[in-house]
Design a protein around this motif. Structure first.
Motif, mmCIF file in Angstrom:
data_model
loop_
_atom_site.group_PDB
_atom_site.id
_atom_site.type_symbol
_atom_site.label_atom_id
_atom_site.label_comp_id
_atom_site.label_asym_id
_atom_site.label_seq_id
_atom_site.Cartn_x
_atom_site.Cartn_y
_atom_site.Cartn_z
ATOM 1 N N LEU A 124 0.777 -1.174 -0.031
ATOM 2 C CA LEU A 124 -0.003 0.013 0.149
ATOM 3 C C LEU A 124 0.845 1.120 -0.055
ATOM 4 O O LEU A 124 0.455 2.533 -0.415
ATOM 5 C CB LEU A 124 -0.767 0.027 1.242
ATOM 6 C CG LEU A 124 -1.768 -1.291 1.310
ATOM 7 C CD1 LEU A 124 -2.731 -1.166 2.746
ATOM 8 C CD2 LEU A 124 -2.804 -1.058 0.081
ATOM 9 N N LEU A 125 2.234 1.227 0.372
ATOM 10 C CA LEU A 125 2.895 2.253 0.512
ATOM 11 C C LEU A 125 4.084 2.238 -0.460
ATOM 12 O O LEU A 125 4.260 1.338 -1.018
ATOM 13 C CB LEU A 125 3.428 2.477 2.019
ATOM 14 C CG LEU A 125 2.340 2.335 3.327
ATOM 15 C CD1 LEU A 125 2.941 2.165 4.475
ATOM 16 C CD2 LEU A 125 1.389 3.571 2.980
ATOM 17 N N ARG A 126 4.582 3.327 -0.744
ATOM 18 C CA ARG A 126 5.854 3.325 -1.505
ATOM 19 C C ARG A 126 7.245 3.757 -0.908
ATOM 20 O O ARG A 126 7.026 4.599 0.134
ATOM 21 C CB ARG A 126 5.662 4.208 -2.633
ATOM 22 C CG ARG A 126 4.324 4.048 -3.460
ATOM 23 C CD ARG A 126 4.491 2.817 -4.246
ATOM 24 N NE ARG A 126 3.443 2.311 -4.948
ATOM 25 C CZ ARG A 126 2.778 1.232 -4.732
ATOM 26 N NH1 ARG A 126 3.249 0.277 -3.885
ATOM 27 N NH2 ARG A 126 1.818 0.778 -5.493
ATOM 28 N N GLY A 127 8.291 3.350 -1.304
ATOM 29 C CA GLY A 127 9.474 3.748 -0.723
ATOM 30 C C GLY A 127 10.133 2.475 0.187
ATOM 31 O O GLY A 127 9.195 1.829 0.857
ATOM 32 N N LEU A 128 11.306 2.284 0.190
ATOM 33 C CA LEU A 128 11.962 1.165 0.896
ATOM 34 C C LEU A 128 11.636 1.290 2.439
ATOM 35 O O LEU A 128 11.230 0.128 3.096
ATOM 36 C CB LEU A 128 13.462 1.175 0.548
ATOM 37 C CG LEU A 128 14.220 -0.250 1.154
ATOM 38 C CD1 LEU A 128 13.572 -1.633 0.643
ATOM 39 C CD2 LEU A 128 15.246 -0.008 0.762
ATOM 40 N N PRO A 129 11.913 2.640 3.148
ATOM 41 C CA PRO A 129 11.528 2.223 4.667
ATOM 42 C C PRO A 129 10.010 1.986 4.805
ATOM 43 O O PRO A 129 9.664 1.224 5.888
ATOM 44 C CB PRO A 129 12.047 3.995 4.954
ATOM 45 C CG PRO A 129 12.689 4.358 4.003
ATOM 46 C CD PRO A 129 12.398 3.532 2.926
ATOM 47 N N LYS A 130 9.034 2.412 3.848
ATOM 48 C CA LYS A 130 7.822 2.230 4.449
ATOM 49 C C LYS A 130 7.464 0.701 4.199
ATOM 50 O O LYS A 130 6.555 0.204 4.663
ATOM 51 C CB LYS A 130 6.951 3.289 3.474
ATOM 52 C CG LYS A 130 7.021 4.488 4.039
ATOM 53 C CD LYS A 130 6.266 5.812 3.116
ATOM 54 C CE LYS A 130 6.363 6.942 3.676
ATOM 55 N NZ LYS A 130 5.804 7.788 2.436
ATOM 56 N N VAL A 131 7.894 0.474 2.866
ATOM 57 C CA VAL A 131 7.592 -1.260 2.503
ATOM 58 C C VAL A 131 8.130 -1.996 3.362
ATOM 59 O O VAL A 131 7.626 -3.139 4.054
ATOM 60 C CB VAL A 131 8.065 -1.585 1.085
ATOM 61 C CG1 VAL A 131 8.320 -2.950 0.740
ATOM 62 C CG2 VAL A 131 7.335 -0.859 0.175
#
Length: 74
Positions: free
Chosen positions: A38-45
């Motif tokens: 649902l989220l984008r970006g490595l930290p969020k994933v």
């Protein structure tokens, strides 16, 4: 190879190989209907994967606890 697998050491290795992490991802996809992040970006994933893993482990623990397979730890 057959003789190695039939030995005690070979059997122990084959049992260890049966427990693979891919089954966890398959359960997340199939049983939890997780198809995309649902989220984008490595930290969020990474955070989203952490939450999914936590939920998976808690549900697994709850099922084991309900069956009486969890030992009390002090």
């Amino acid at each position: 190879m057959r003789e190695k697998l039939r030995s005690e050491e070979g059997y122990a290795l084959s049992v260890r190989r049966m427990i693979e992490p891919e089954s966890v991802f398959g359960q997340m996809k199939n049983n939890r209907n997780f198809r995309r992040f649902l989220l984008r970006g490595l930290p969020k994933v990474s955070l989203e994967v952490g939450w999914l893993s936590l939920a998976h482990n808690l549900l697994k623990w709850a099922a084991m606890n309900q069956k009486g397979r969890v030992r009390e730890q002090v």
